[in-house]
Design an enzyme around this catalytic site. Structure first.
Site, PDB file in Angstrom:
ATOM      1  N   SER A 205       0.838  -1.294  -0.015  1.00 27.77           N
ATOM      2  CA  SER A 205      -0.055   0.063  -0.026  1.00 27.77           C
ATOM      3  C   SER A 205       0.863   1.347   0.019  1.00 27.77           C
ATOM      4  O   SER A 205       1.610   1.422  -0.818  1.00 27.77           O
ATOM      5  CB  SER A 205      -0.970  -0.029   1.060  1.00 27.77           C
ATOM      6  OG  SER A 205      -2.012   0.974   1.081  1.00 27.77           O
ATOM      7  N   GLU A 324      -9.010  -5.259  -4.507  1.00 29.67           N
ATOM      8  CA  GLU A 324      -8.574  -4.520  -3.781  1.00 29.67           C
ATOM      9  C   GLU A 324      -9.560  -3.553  -3.113  1.00 29.67           C
ATOM     10  O   GLU A 324      -9.391  -3.320  -1.755  1.00 29.67           O
ATOM     11  CB  GLU A 324      -7.734  -3.516  -4.369  1.00 29.67           C
ATOM     12  CG  GLU A 324      -6.427  -4.108  -4.935  1.00 29.67           C
ATOM     13  CD  GLU A 324      -5.192  -4.193  -4.047  1.00 29.67           C
ATOM     14  OE1 GLU A 324      -5.301  -3.677  -2.967  1.00 29.67           O
ATOM     15  OE2 GLU A 324      -4.112  -4.551  -4.611  1.00 29.67           O
ATOM     16  N   HIS A 416      -7.841  -5.591  -0.415  1.00 27.38           N
ATOM     17  CA  HIS A 416      -6.463  -4.764  -0.060  1.00 27.38           C
ATOM     18  C   HIS A 416      -5.644  -5.419   1.198  1.00 27.38           C
ATOM     19  O   HIS A 416      -6.720  -5.570   2.172  1.00 27.38           O
ATOM     20  CB  HIS A 416      -6.835  -3.325   0.124  1.00 27.38           C
ATOM     21  CG  HIS A 416      -5.426  -2.585   0.059  1.00 27.38           C
ATOM     22  ND1 HIS A 416      -4.516  -2.315  -0.944  1.00 27.38           N
ATOM     23  CD2 HIS A 416      -5.109  -1.521   1.215  1.00 27.38           C
ATOM     24  CE1 HIS A 416      -3.810  -1.547  -0.408  1.00 27.38           C
ATOM     25  NE2 HIS A 416      -4.036  -1.063   0.799  1.00 27.38           N
TER      26      HIS A 416
END
Length: 507
Positions: A205, A324, A416
């Site tokens: 990320s 995600e 995610h």
């Protein structure tokens, strides 16, 4: 000597020791591994150093205990949960790192894996139990390093317009912190049995964005030799005009330039949240914190630098997860994903939005909207980075499709950050037993074994372990990581071409 005093003396003398450039450290003996925690890699950025580039650590006398994680960077308390009703303390004195090594002595220098945590440059800590790294060390005979760095307004707002001779302000502080941590690794990791010439940086990320940004940061050149970007959000790195505009708005909300020094970290955090809210109302999903293309420490946009061959010439693994965005769209208070919200996120004229969404067959269904938002934030820009880097260095692209039944039942899928459980081997522990209740444990462990094997082998040799072809702009070989992993060539080709047209019109 009393029994209590003897126990205290024994506790202070026990544990592995290592001498680094600033002094001697005493760590933790955890059986198969040794852990050294809370090691300062730069001076505390407090007082006159609050808005300055990281400075050299002052050496210490005697033996420094490196047995506890140090404070996390200032952030909302709810983001620092590390156990049941247990939170990591925060303070501006946060520039520390942790090292985990195999307990057995090294016969030859070991590869080094440096992890950069994510959290939108607003949250996160190396003390998060998921990031301990013991599994990678035990399985791979590597040295693992995790770092803290400044976050939010103190690390990722460009306030240089308010710099004065009396109160100088440097830019890109969080990025500078990461480089300082890598410099510490270069100077000191041999003392832990690590090889300073085989350093892999990896992050997820915002940590993935840090990796793709460090590829284009001249000061980081030569400090790492392989890179892994998991769910990078390349567009967190912004141009100087945008960054300085956000900095000015922040100072206005804070009460003026005089408040830059007098505000507490809590006041800075509250104002930063206010800024985040305003920016998101203007364009959903935009985070006003990230590295700045300032023409100095970060001379040019990473994508431009990488495409031109001016990025770090190192092998790269880069990829994203299939769903995600469900992590974000299912957050409390977000409401049901809608076409209007998706268009707000894209921030483009309706005709361009319509041309793009036509490539998603079931649009505007909720799954298609989630896929679109995730592709916008992570997949499409990661494809661009992969294509740019592949012109110059071996590049390996992946898509993480594995989702345990628990995440499927909750509606998240391979969302995610879910790949972190595989990378850090948590499926082999208690989490694996939970998966076992739904029949997933063996599959999850197999997925984890494969990712760890590839990540570790890449850190050792510069290429993954399995049959994973390099990526290029023609074949676009992609490793799909799932119950049974496979290689696909140019998956979602129509969607990729739609994004290329969308980006060409924007630029």
């Amino acid at each position: 000597m009393t029994a209590t005093a003897a126990d205290a003396t024994r506790e202070e003398s026990d544990g592995p020791r290592v001498r680094i450039d600033a002094g001697e450290l005493r760590g933790l003996d955890q059986g198969s591994v040794h852990a050294y925690r809370g090691i300062p890699y730069a001076a505390p950025p407090v007082g006159p150093l609050r808005y300055r580039a990281p400075q050299t650590v002052r050496p210490w006398e005697g033996v420094r205990a490196a047995t506890e994680f140090s404070d996390a960077a200032p952030q909302n308390k709810k983001y620092t949960l590390i156990g049941f009703r247990e939170y990591q303390p925060t303070s501006e004195d946060c520039l520390t790192l942790n090292v985990v090594t195999p307990a057995r002595p090294a016969t030859t220098p070991r590869p080094v894996m440096v992890f950069i945590h994510g959290g939108a440059y607003l949250m996160g800590s190396s003390a998060t139990p998921l990031y301990y790294g013991n599994s990678l060390v035990e399985r791979g005979d590597v040295v693992f390093v995790s770092i803290n760095y400044r976050l939010g307004a103190l690390g990722y707002l460009d306030l240089t317009d308010f710099s004065t001779a009396e109160r100088p302000i440097d830019g890109n502080l969080g990025l500078r912190d990461q480089v300082a941590a890598l410099e510490w690794v270069h100077r000191n990791i041999a003392a832990f049995g690590g090889d300073p010439e085989r350093v892999t940086i990896f992050g997820e990320s915002a940590g993935g964005n840090a990796v793709t940004t460090l590829l284009a940061t001249p000061a980081a050149r030569g400090l790492f030799h392989r890179a892994i970007a998991q769910s990078s959000a390349p567009e967190l790195t912004v141009d100087a005009t945008t960054a300085r505009g956000w900095g000015k708005r922040f100072v206005e909300m804070l009460g003026g330039p005089e408040a830059i020094d007098t505000s507490t970290s809590e006041e800075l955090g509250r104002t930063g949240n206010h800024l985040m809210g305003e920016v998101n109302r203007e364009q959903l999903g935009v985070v006003p914190y990230g590295p700045t293309v300032d023409g100095d420490f970060l001379p040019e946009d990473p994508e431009v630098a990488i495409a031109a061959g001016r990025g770090a010439q190192v092998p790269l693994i880069i990829g994203t997860n299939r769903t995600e965005a469900t992590l974000f769209t299912k957050m409390p208070g977000m409401g049901k994903p809608s076409a209007d919200r998706a268009a707000h996120t894209l921030g483009a004229p309706q005709d361009r939005v319509d041309a793009l969404t036509a490539a998603y067959p079931s649009y505007p269904s909720v799954p298609a909207i989630n896929r679109l938002i995730g592709d916008f934030m992570f997949w499409a820009p990661s494809v661009r980075i992969a294509q740019a880097h592949a012109k110059h260095q071996p590049t390996y692209f992946y898509r993480y499709d594995f989702s345990p039944k628990t995440l499927d039942l909750l509606g998240y899928g391979p969302t995610h950050a879910s790949e972190l459980m595989a990378v850090f081997g948590v499926y082999h522990g208690v989490t694996g037993w939970v998966m076992g209740a739904l029949g997933d444990r063996r599959i999850a462990m197999r997925v984890s074994d494969g990712m760890q094997r590839d990540w570790i082998t890449f850190s050792r040799t510069g290429r993954p372990a399995g049959e994973w072809p390099t990526y290029n702009g023609t074949s676009r070989a992609t490793l799909v990581i799932d119950d049974e992993s496979r290689v696909e060539y140019d998956p979602s080709a129509e969607i990729r071409r739609a994004w290329e047209s969308f980006e060409a019109a924007r630029r």
